[in-house]
Design a protein around this motif. Structure first.
Motif, PDB file in Angstrom:
ATOM      1  N   VAL B  19       0.843  -1.191   0.000  1.00 17.22           N
ATOM      2  CA  VAL B  19       0.000   0.000   0.000  1.00 17.22           C
ATOM      3  C   VAL B  19       0.878   1.240   0.000  1.00 17.22           C
ATOM      4  O   VAL B  19       1.831   1.321   0.776  1.00 17.22           O
ATOM      5  CB  VAL B  19      -0.906   0.027   1.257  1.00 17.22           C
ATOM      6  CG1 VAL B  19      -1.675   1.325   1.345  1.00 17.22           C
ATOM      7  CG2 VAL B  19      -1.843  -1.161   1.264  1.00 17.22           C
ATOM      8  N   LYS B  20       0.525   2.190  -0.860  1.00 20.26           N
ATOM      9  CA  LYS B  20       1.286   3.440  -0.913  1.00 20.26           C
ATOM     10  C   LYS B  20       0.435   4.580  -0.386  1.00 20.26           C
ATOM     11  O   LYS B  20      -0.720   4.748  -0.776  1.00 20.26           O
ATOM     12  CB  LYS B  20       1.715   3.745  -2.347  1.00 20.26           C
ATOM     13  CG  LYS B  20       2.545   5.039  -2.458  1.00 20.26           C
ATOM     14  CD  LYS B  20       2.866   5.413  -3.891  1.00 20.26           C
ATOM     15  CE  LYS B  20       3.966   4.577  -4.453  1.00 20.26           C
ATOM     16  NZ  LYS B  20       4.411   5.064  -5.785  1.00 20.26           N
ATOM     17  N   TRP B  35       7.159  10.862   9.065  1.00 19.22           N
ATOM     18  CA  TRP B  35       6.079   9.876   9.071  1.00 19.22           C
ATOM     19  C   TRP B  35       5.920   9.324  10.475  1.00 19.22           C
ATOM     20  O   TRP B  35       6.891   8.900  11.107  1.00 19.22           O
ATOM     21  CB  TRP B  35       6.374   8.745   8.089  1.00 19.22           C
ATOM     22  CG  TRP B  35       6.192   9.160   6.663  1.00 19.22           C
ATOM     23  CD1 TRP B  35       7.155   9.588   5.792  1.00 19.22           C
ATOM     24  CD2 TRP B  35       4.955   9.206   5.937  1.00 19.22           C
ATOM     25  NE1 TRP B  35       6.590   9.900   4.574  1.00 19.22           N
ATOM     26  CE2 TRP B  35       5.248   9.671   4.641  1.00 19.22           C
ATOM     27  CE3 TRP B  35       3.631   8.881   6.259  1.00 19.22           C
ATOM     28  CZ2 TRP B  35       4.260   9.829   3.658  1.00 19.22           C
ATOM     29  CZ3 TRP B  35       2.650   9.038   5.290  1.00 19.22           C
ATOM     30  CH2 TRP B  35       2.973   9.508   3.997  1.00 19.22           C
ATOM     31  N   TYR B  36       4.665   9.347  10.944  1.00 14.32           N
ATOM     32  CA  TYR B  36       4.335   8.862  12.274  1.00 14.32           C
ATOM     33  C   TYR B  36       3.319   7.726  12.160  1.00 14.32           C
ATOM     34  O   TYR B  36       2.535   7.660  11.210  1.00 14.32           O
ATOM     35  CB  TYR B  36       3.697   9.980  13.120  1.00 14.32           C
ATOM     36  CG  TYR B  36       4.595  11.149  13.429  1.00 14.32           C
ATOM     37  CD1 TYR B  36       4.727  12.202  12.529  1.00 14.32           C
ATOM     38  CD2 TYR B  36       5.280  11.229  14.635  1.00 14.32           C
ATOM     39  CE1 TYR B  36       5.531  13.296  12.812  1.00 14.32           C
ATOM     40  CE2 TYR B  36       6.084  12.328  14.931  1.00 14.32           C
ATOM     41  CZ  TYR B  36       6.207  13.346  14.018  1.00 14.32           C
ATOM     42  OH  TYR B  36       6.995  14.435  14.310  1.00 14.32           O
ATOM     43  N   ARG B  37       3.315   6.922  13.203  1.00 17.45           N
ATOM     44  CA  ARG B  37       2.327   5.870  13.295  1.00 17.45           C
ATOM     45  C   ARG B  37       1.608   6.039  14.630  1.00 17.45           C
ATOM     46  O   ARG B  37       2.241   6.342  15.646  1.00 17.45           O
ATOM     47  CB  ARG B  37       3.031   4.521  13.249  1.00 17.45           C
ATOM     48  CG  ARG B  37       2.131   3.332  13.256  1.00 17.45           C
ATOM     49  CD  ARG B  37       2.928   2.064  13.031  1.00 17.45           C
ATOM     50  NE  ARG B  37       2.055   0.907  13.024  1.00 17.45           N
ATOM     51  CZ  ARG B  37       2.450  -0.323  12.789  1.00 17.45           C
ATOM     52  NH1 ARG B  37       3.725  -0.585  12.560  1.00 17.45           N
ATOM     53  NH2 ARG B  37       1.590  -1.312  12.795  1.00 17.45           N
ATOM     54  N   PHE B  67       8.842  -0.497   5.411  1.00 20.61           N
ATOM     55  CA  PHE B  67       8.225   0.821   5.235  1.00 20.61           C
ATOM     56  C   PHE B  67       9.154   1.661   4.353  1.00 20.61           C
ATOM     57  O   PHE B  67      10.093   2.284   4.836  1.00 20.61           O
ATOM     58  CB  PHE B  67       8.013   1.500   6.590  1.00 20.61           C
ATOM     59  CG  PHE B  67       7.094   0.744   7.514  1.00 20.61           C
ATOM     60  CD1 PHE B  67       7.613  -0.069   8.517  1.00 20.61           C
ATOM     61  CD2 PHE B  67       5.719   0.815   7.368  1.00 20.61           C
ATOM     62  CE1 PHE B  67       6.768  -0.771   9.376  1.00 20.61           C
ATOM     63  CE2 PHE B  67       4.867   0.117   8.213  1.00 20.61           C
ATOM     64  CZ  PHE B  67       5.393  -0.684   9.219  1.00 20.61           C
ATOM     65  N   LEU B  68       8.843   1.658   3.062  1.00 22.36           N
ATOM     66  CA  LEU B  68       9.682   2.368   2.093  1.00 22.36           C
ATOM     67  C   LEU B  68       9.231   3.813   1.981  1.00 22.36           C
ATOM     68  O   LEU B  68       8.066   4.097   1.745  1.00 22.36           O
ATOM     69  CB  LEU B  68       9.583   1.696   0.722  1.00 22.36           C
ATOM     70  CG  LEU B  68      10.000   0.227   0.663  1.00 22.36           C
ATOM     71  CD1 LEU B  68       9.812  -0.307  -0.751  1.00 22.36           C
ATOM     72  CD2 LEU B  68      11.446   0.059   1.104  1.00 22.36           C
ATOM     73  N   ILE B  69      10.173   4.719   2.157  1.00 22.98           N
ATOM     74  CA  ILE B  69       9.859   6.144   2.103  1.00 22.98           C
ATOM     75  C   ILE B  69      10.639   6.787   0.968  1.00 22.98           C
ATOM     76  O   ILE B  69      11.843   6.593   0.839  1.00 22.98           O
ATOM     77  CB  ILE B  69      10.177   6.819   3.444  1.00 22.98           C
ATOM     78  CG1 ILE B  69       9.193   6.322   4.509  1.00 22.98           C
ATOM     79  CG2 ILE B  69      10.113   8.339   3.324  1.00 22.98           C
ATOM     80  CD1 ILE B  69       9.531   6.739   5.908  1.00 22.98           C
ATOM     81  N   THR B  78       6.219   9.775  -0.137  1.00 23.49           N
ATOM     82  CA  THR B  78       5.348   8.603  -0.120  1.00 23.49           C
ATOM     83  C   THR B  78       5.884   7.574   0.870  1.00 23.49           C
ATOM     84  O   THR B  78       7.092   7.440   1.064  1.00 23.49           O
ATOM     85  CB  THR B  78       5.245   7.946  -1.509  1.00 23.49           C
ATOM     86  OG1 THR B  78       6.544   7.541  -1.932  1.00 23.49           O
ATOM     87  CG2 THR B  78       4.637   8.904  -2.515  1.00 23.49           C
ATOM     88  N   LEU B  79       4.940   6.900   1.492  1.00 15.14           N
ATOM     89  CA  LEU B  79       5.244   5.780   2.390  1.00 15.14           C
ATOM     90  C   LEU B  79       4.589   4.549   1.797  1.00 15.14           C
ATOM     91  O   LEU B  79       3.376   4.555   1.569  1.00 15.14           O
ATOM     92  CB  LEU B  79       4.692   6.050   3.792  1.00 15.14           C
ATOM     93  CG  LEU B  79       4.639   4.864   4.756  1.00 15.14           C
ATOM     94  CD1 LEU B  79       6.039   4.425   5.137  1.00 15.14           C
ATOM     95  CD2 LEU B  79       3.845   5.213   6.013  1.00 15.14           C
ATOM     96  N   THR B  80       5.375   3.535   1.507  1.00 11.59           N
ATOM     97  CA  THR B  80       4.836   2.280   0.993  1.00 11.59           C
ATOM     98  C   THR B  80       5.007   1.207   2.047  1.00 11.59           C
ATOM     99  O   THR B  80       6.131   0.935   2.482  1.00 11.59           O
ATOM    100  CB  THR B  80       5.549   1.859  -0.311  1.00 11.59           C
ATOM    101  OG1 THR B  80       5.398   2.894  -1.289  1.00 11.59           O
ATOM    102  CG2 THR B  80       4.954   0.569  -0.853  1.00 11.59           C
TER     103      THR B  80
END
Lengths: 109, 114
Positions: B19-20, B35-37, B67-69, B78-80
């Motif tokens: 998912v991107k 990017w935070y979770r 988690f590819l950024i 983008t965060l994949t």
């Protein structure tokens, strides 16, 4: 280590004042922040205070900072039902924001 | 000013798919994006910091291959989430900062992995 602590829950009656407390650990934080998060939404910056200040007032919001005790508080005057949300304090560590656990504020009509 | 958007706002996917999530600064140039979770009823945990044109810096315990950024431009990161599993279900929030250190937050993306 970095650890920002807040009480989990606060319930107040509409029209009363709310006080949300926070303790932080990094004495080198230049700024300390208060954010508001409504359900299912991102964070909204409410206010911030520079570390060499004791108090900052912004309309209904008053921030108090006790640097000696590493204690930060947010007072909301005349709390309204629209103020119901989760409030996060945050300290800065290098370029990062370290968030507290969040305080859920419930305003009763 | 200083508006940050995220897309999609929510996504449901099957286990094993990728998912991107996009994060855009709409009216300023974001030299740094974060990017935070956020797990339910918990605080935001920083996952990674990305500077435009550079590799992201991941926080301890965050799998960079999972988690590819990508931060290819001054307005888009983008965060994949690769090979997503149910434990990856969470609320992902990005923030962006430009010339000032202030971070402006996106509205978040809720990911549910079935």
């Amino acid at each position: 280590g970095e650890d920002v602590e807040q009480s989990l829950f606060l319930s107040v009656r509409e029209g009363d004042s709310s006080v949300i407390n926070c303790t932080y650990t990094d004495s080198s934080s230049t700024y300390l922040y208060w954010y508001k998060q409504e359900p299912g939404a991102g964070l909204q910056l409410l206010t911030y205070i520079f570390s060499n200040m004791d108090m900052k007032q912004d309309q209904r919001l008053t921030v108090l900072l006790n640097k000696k005790d590493k204690h930060l508080s947010l007072r909301i005057a005349d709390t309204q039902t629209g103020d119901s949300a989760i409030y996060f304090c945050a300290e800065t560590s290098s370029y990062k924001l370290i968030f507290g656990s969040g305080t859920r504020l419930l305003v009763r009509p | 000013g200083a508006v940050v958007s995220q897309h999609p706002s929510w996504v449901i996917c099957k286990s094993g798919t990728s998912v991107k999530i996009e994060c855009r600064s709409l009216d300023f140039q974001a030299t740094t994006m974060f990017w935070y979770r956020q797990f339910p009823k918990q605080s935001l945990m920083l996952m990674a910091t990305s500077n435009e044109g550079s590799k992201a810096t991941y926080e301890q315990g965050v799998e960079k291959d999972k988690f590819l950024i990508n931060h290819a431009s001054l307005t888009l990161s983008t965060l994949t989430v690769t090979s997503a599993h149910p434990e990856d279900s969470s609320f992902y929030i990005c923030s962006a900062s430009g010339t000032s250190a202030e971070q402006f937050f996106g509205p978040g993306t809720r990911l549910t992995v079935l």
